[in-house]
Design an enzyme around this catalytic site. Structure first.
Site, PDB file in Angstrom:
ATOM      1  N   HIS A 449       0.822  -1.206   0.000  1.00 43.14           N
ATOM      2  CA  HIS A 449       0.000   0.000   0.000  1.00 43.14           C
ATOM      3  C   HIS A 449       0.856   1.255   0.000  1.00 43.14           C
ATOM      4  CE1 HIS A 449      -3.250  -2.794   1.260  1.00 43.14           C
ATOM      5  NE2 HIS A 449      -3.777  -2.145   0.246  1.00 43.14           N
ATOM      6  N   ARG A 556     -22.932   9.424 -11.465  1.00 43.59           N
ATOM      7  CA  ARG A 556     -23.732   8.223 -11.210  1.00 43.59           C
ATOM      8  C   ARG A 556     -23.714   7.983  -9.695  1.00 43.59           C
ATOM      9  NH1 ARG A 556     -21.203   6.316 -16.453  1.00 43.59           N
ATOM     10  NH2 ARG A 556     -22.941   5.641 -17.765  1.00 43.59           N
ATOM     11  N   ARG A 592     -27.157  12.922 -10.960  1.00 40.05           N
ATOM     12  CA  ARG A 592     -28.285  12.053 -11.297  1.00 40.05           C
ATOM     13  C   ARG A 592     -28.725  11.344 -10.027  1.00 40.05           C
ATOM     14  NH1 ARG A 592     -27.463   7.274 -15.552  1.00 40.05           N
ATOM     15  NH2 ARG A 592     -26.501   6.190 -13.814  1.00 40.05           N
ATOM     16  N   GLU A 691     -33.925   7.753 -21.846  1.00 42.79           N
ATOM     17  CA  GLU A 691     -33.236   6.482 -22.078  1.00 42.79           C
ATOM     18  C   GLU A 691     -34.219   5.328 -22.233  1.00 42.79           C
ATOM     19  OE1 GLU A 691     -30.578   5.741 -18.782  1.00 42.79           O
ATOM     20  OE2 GLU A 691     -31.998   6.511 -17.319  1.00 42.79           O
ATOM     21  N   ASN A 714     -26.916   4.246 -23.651  1.00 45.46           N
ATOM     22  CA  ASN A 714     -26.629   2.861 -23.238  1.00 45.46           C
ATOM     23  C   ASN A 714     -27.944   2.119 -23.039  1.00 45.46           C
ATOM     24  OD1 ASN A 714     -24.077   3.886 -23.123  1.00 45.46           O
ATOM     25  ND2 ASN A 714     -24.022   4.051 -20.906  1.00 45.46           N
ATOM     26  N   ASP A 715     -28.835   2.774 -22.297  1.00 43.01           N
ATOM     27  CA  ASP A 715     -30.136   2.135 -22.071  1.00 43.01           C
ATOM     28  C   ASP A 715     -31.044   2.271 -23.279  1.00 43.01           C
ATOM     29  OD1 ASP A 715     -30.161   0.861 -19.542  1.00 43.01           O
ATOM     30  OD2 ASP A 715     -29.915   2.825 -18.626  1.00 43.01           O
ATOM     31  N   ARG A 725     -28.269  -5.160 -22.207  1.00 42.68           N
ATOM     32  CA  ARG A 725     -26.956  -4.537 -22.398  1.00 42.68           C
ATOM     33  C   ARG A 725     -25.816  -5.323 -21.753  1.00 42.68           C
ATOM     34  NH1 ARG A 725     -27.445   1.169 -19.029  1.00 42.68           N
ATOM     35  NH2 ARG A 725     -25.204   1.105 -18.751  1.00 42.68           N
ATOM     36  N   CYS A 762     -25.123  11.473 -22.649  1.00 39.65           N
ATOM     37  CA  CYS A 762     -24.088  10.989 -21.720  1.00 39.65           C
ATOM     38  C   CYS A 762     -23.877   9.477 -21.792  1.00 39.65           C
ATOM     39  CB  CYS A 762     -24.411  11.419 -20.296  1.00 39.65           C
ATOM     40  SG  CYS A 762     -25.933  10.725 -19.656  1.00 39.65           S
TER      41      CYS A 762
HETATM   42  C1  PEP Z   1     -27.140   5.500 -20.233  1.00 41.55           C
HETATM   43  O1  PEP Z   1     -28.037   4.682 -20.044  1.00 41.55           O
HETATM   44  O2  PEP Z   1     -26.714   5.808 -21.358  1.00 41.55           O
HETATM   45  C2  PEP Z   1     -26.496   6.168 -19.086  1.00 41.55           C
HETATM   46  C3  PEP Z   1     -25.652   7.170 -19.241  1.00 41.55           C
HETATM   47  O3  PEP Z   1     -26.772   5.683 -17.863  1.00 41.55           O
HETATM   48  P1  PEP Z   1     -26.174   4.311 -17.256  1.00 41.55           P
HETATM   49  O4  PEP Z   1     -25.126   3.820 -18.206  1.00 41.55           O
HETATM   50  O5  PEP Z   1     -25.649   4.670 -15.920  1.00 41.55           O
HETATM   51  O6  PEP Z   1     -27.375   3.441 -17.190  1.00 41.55           O
HETATM   52 MG    MG Z   2     -29.003   4.552 -18.110  1.00 46.39          MG
END
Ligand code: PEP
Ligand code: MG
Length: 834
Positions: A449, A556, A592, A691, A714-715, A725, A762
């Site tokens: 460490h 997040r 968020r 999303e 992403n969602d 996903r 994002c």
């Molecule tokens: C997304 O869904 O694109 C997003 C930014 O949120 P997360 O990846 O945390 O679900």
């Molecule tokens: Mg998301």
């Protein structure tokens, strides 16, 4: 009539307040009841503090008697110590009672209101489990067995798990394992099946760490007691979550070539970089001990308790300091240090040394710690072997408290290379990188460490050098290369020149990358595009700013809730949001609200496995049902907002009703704060993640409810394309550049335009330089991405004009697949017109 007072000592302030509420309701506030719970450390609020216990006792003190009830482990130690601080005449009137906390407090409060004397009140508290026991009948026998170590696995539940995190059960995961096990009443043990070890106590950090569990080993966890199932479930979740460690391989050293000069000494490279400076010998002398037999073991034991308590306070403040100055993951080692001090197995050995062998406290402690370090030294595994430094660090800290000797302070008047046999992690956290340019050690390892902390501080380190190095005179000129492990004594001019030129090259490359990333992102036709960062904590926020982020596009916050056993308190969250807000100053900082569920299950929040977790109780759906959790978070966010540009964003919105409900709860919290005269930013912007396909479909209706949208691709891609996903088999299908997803983005941007609100993006798509022309062409106002990709994305923005981007985006919308969209962008970027 006697007036007995009650004091509740608990690790958790919330728990203690709950017990007080229950007890005072039963007796309508007729009994004096005080609490001493939690500690003043926003990062780590669970704990007990002897001074707080003493103050609580004093605040309700009665000559008729004060009954003190405690929860687990160190609560008893704090209560015992508090007695030491009371005047003699008061101490005799205070009674520590082993009765169960909740039932005991209620029974005692009821007895106290009837005017019973202290003996009666104690008896009532002790009897408090009787009713429950009678009802549960035979199960009570399990509870009675608890605490007695047994080899009888008859009623024991057992699970087998494979350890997958990179370094196995090393100090930090072991600390998490022990802390989780300690939350349950059941007797829990663990063994390393792969190495064929015996079972050891799961509440002993040292026993767990010395099982030698490495990546790929199979362990068995056995639990016995009323909450055995819950305990095994929590430990399984912890193991399956890799103890919260990412899968990344430990930072490896860059493979750039080192100067091929022949060095005077060759050691093990432990932290990269080049240093040239005079030597400074630092050899802290171990505390001198005098063994004597003691006639008063009780006093020796009490002295040790005081030393342990003070040592714990020192470690906690070191943890806080390390977290804010270096980073959370580096600070986590100090959690393990606190657990060493609370290790029941270690304390049992010391107790025997004091009460059976009549040794004085210092020697009793020293011998127990030495025994432990020998066990660590004998381990096969070099990583675990290097934990000796941690055990020695903690052991010496307590000895210094017991003997009143202080550590020689490092007072440096000019920059040096520190030469030492070994440095403890706490030594390294105190080093000033402006004064300590490099470190040479005879002990240590690259994964200790101390080396990890030095690396984060940017101090080059070479370890494992010959002990001869300790005979150097102060001020001897040294040069070291932390990438190759080479050390030069009194280097000649050529060596210095070669090393300096390597140092300058590395430095210049770093500066260049940083300088480009610090420039604003502007399209070729002059449109600035704000580039923000996706972060999950304070450490990321610092990195993001260094890499050119112009603010935070999404924090997040669920990461504050993961990898623990209770939800973070309002104060704890406030400290994190405030720290990040301070770093961001007046740059935008979008927080968020909690987005748990889906692939982020949190067992302690009651999120049990679902058949389709991504279609289930997730994000805002969870928060609207658990308004207690939601309101705590909203209060913390609002309290952090004055003077900054914090914006709130709700995740997983699929209906207008959800936004309205979330806003109504926010308004409720705002009005409570106003009433309590607690300031917050009244003009704070409120936005939503888009999303879920339904949100995109009704984006025009949602737009009138909020100040901004942020597209979560992403969602959005997983829902638009119906692809989980996390499922590698369908990953290619969930490509966010598929025209179906792009059309959904276009529809959302159009609705935002018409309503006059801005729209950011994002999802991971924002970090793909190939996606940049399409996103700008579709009209996205700002991008938020992984800080490491900021330089690249800013570079891609600088290559294109908005008109060109619009042409590419319009063409992409008409294509048939994500692959053809990629081809189109690649071809367009290769085209001279661009
Ligand atoms: C997304 O869904 O694109 C997003 C930014 O949120 P997360 O990846 O945390 O679900
Ligand atoms: Mg998301």
């Amino acid at each position: 009539m006697a007036a007995i007072a009650i004091v509740i000592v608990s690790h958790s302030r919330q728990l203690a307040e709950g017990v007080r509420e229950l007890a005072t309701q039963m007796v309508r506030g007729k009994v004096k009841l005080a609490i001493a719970a939690g500690i003043d450390d926003p990062q780590n609020p669970l704990g007990t503090d002897a001074m707080q216990v003493r103050e609580a006792i004093e605040s309700v003190y009665s000559d008729d008697g004060v009954l003190v009830l405690m929860d687990l482990g160190s609560a008893l130690m704090s209560a015992e110590m508090a007695l030491e601080f009371l005047p003699d005449e008061r101490r005799d009137k205070v009674y520590l009672c082993e009765a169960p906390l909740v039932e005991g407090a209620i029974a005692a409060a009821v007895a106290a209101t009837t005017g019973s004397n202290i003996e009666r009140v104690i008896a009532e508290a002790r009897e408090a489990l009787a009713a429950k026991a009678a009802q549960l009948g035979s199960q009570l026998s399990l509870v009675e067995d608890k605490g007695q170590k047994t080899n009888d696995r008859g009623q024991t539940k057992e699970i087998h798990l494979i350890i997958r995190n990179q370094l196995g059960l090393h100090a930090r995961p072991a600390a998490k394992f022990v802390a989780t096990a300690a939350h349950f009443q059941s007797q829990i043990e663990v063994r390393n099946i792969t190495k064929g070890t015996e079972y050891v106590r799961a509440d002993s950090i040292n026993q767990v760490a010395t099982l030698g569990v490495r990546q790929g080993h199979e362990i068995a966890i056995a639990a016995r007691g009323t909450d055995a199932d819950e305990a095994l479930e929590a430990l399984q979740a912890l193991v399956e979550d890799n103890f919260g460690e990412s899968d990344r391989v430990l930072e490896s050293f860059p493979l750039t070539s080192s100067p091929s000069l022949s060095p005077d000494l060759q050691g093990i490279p432990a932290s990269p970089g080049i240093a040239i400076a005079p030597a400074f010998l630092y050899c802290p002398t171990p505390v001198q001990l005098a063994e004597r037999l003691s006639a008063d073991p009780q006093t020796e034991w009490q002295q040790l308790q005081v030393a342990l308590q003070i040592a714990k306070q020192e470690i906690r403040s070191l943890r806080q300091q390390t977290a804010s100055q270096i980073g959370d993951s580096e600070a986590a080692i100090f959690d393990a240090h606190v657990l060493f001090l609370e290790d029941p197995a270690l304390l049992d050995t010391v107790r025997q040394n004091i009460f059976e062998r009549h040794l004085n406290a210092e020697v009793a402690w020293h011998e127990a710690v030495e025994k432990l370090t020998t066990t660590y030294r004998q381990l096969e595994d070099p990583y675990l072997r290097s934990r000796v430094a941690d055990v020695t660090d903690v052991g010496q800290r307590v000895l210094r408290r017991l003997t009143g000797s202080n550590l020689t302070a490092l007072e440096l008047t000019h920059p040096v290379i520190l030469v030492a046999p070994d440095l403890t992690p706490s030594d390294v956290t105190k080093l000033d990188p402006e004064r300590v340019l490099g470190i040479c050690m005879t002990h240590g390892s690259a994964t200790s460490h101390s080396a990890i902390v030095a690396k984060t501080l940017g101090i080059p380190v070479v370890v494992g050098l010959t002990p001869e190095v300790l005979k150097l005179r102060d001020e001897t000129c040294l040069a070291l290369d932390g990438e190759s492990g080479k050390v030069w004594i009194d280097p000649d001019e050529d060596t210095i020149a070669t090393l300096q030129s390597k140092r300058d090259r590395v430095q210049a490359a770093k500066q260049k990358a940083l300088a480009t990333a610090q420039q604003p992102a502007i399209t070729r036709d002059g449109k600035p595009i704000p580039i923000l960062a996706n972060i999950s904590g304070i450490a990321d926020a610092k990195v993001a700013l260094n890499l050119g982020a112009e603010g935070v596009g999404v924090m997040r916050t669920e990461f504050l809730y993961l990898d623990r056993t209770i939800a973070p308190s309002e104060e704890e969250q406030l400290a994190v949001y405030q720290a990040i807000a301070q770093l961001m100053d007046t740059r935008p900082f979008i927080i968020r609200t909690l987005d748990v569920g889906g692939d982020k299950p949190v067992p302690y929040l009651g999120l049990s496995p679902e058949t389709n977790p991504f279609l289930g109780w997730r994000g805002i759906r969870f928060c609207l049902d658990r308004t207690d959790i939601f309101k705590t978070q909203l209060r913390a966010i609002l309290r952090a907002s004055p003077g900054h540009k914090i914006k709130i964003m709700f995740p997983m919105i699929s209906t207008v009703a959800e936004v309205r409900q979330a806003k109504a709860i926010l308004a409720e919290v705002q009005s409570e704060l106003r009433q309590a005269n607690i300031p917050f930013d009244e003009a704070m912007e409120v936005g939503i993640m888009v999303e879920v396909p339904s949100a995109a479909a009704i984006a025009d209706r949602l737009a009138s409810e909020v100040n901004f949208f942020s597209l979560g691709t992403n969602d959005l891609s997983q829902y638009v394309m119906a692809c989980d996903r996390t499922n590698a088999k369908v990953a290619a299908l969930a490509d966010a550049l598929h025209p179906a997803v792009l059309r959904t983005i276009q529809q959302t941007v159009q609705a935002a335009r018409e309503a006059g609100i801005w729209v950011g993006l994002c999802g991971e798509l924002a970090a793909d330089p190939l996606a940049v022309p399409i996103l700008l062409g579709l009209g996205i106002d700002e991008l938020s991405l992984n800080p490491q990709k900021i330089g690249e994305v800013k570079g891609a923005i600088a290559q294109i004009t908005i008109t060109e981007a619009q042409a590419i985006a319009q063409a992409a919308l008409k294509l048939d697949s994500a692959a053809s969209v990629r081809e189109l962008v690649a071809a367009s970027l290769g085209n001279n017109n661009l």
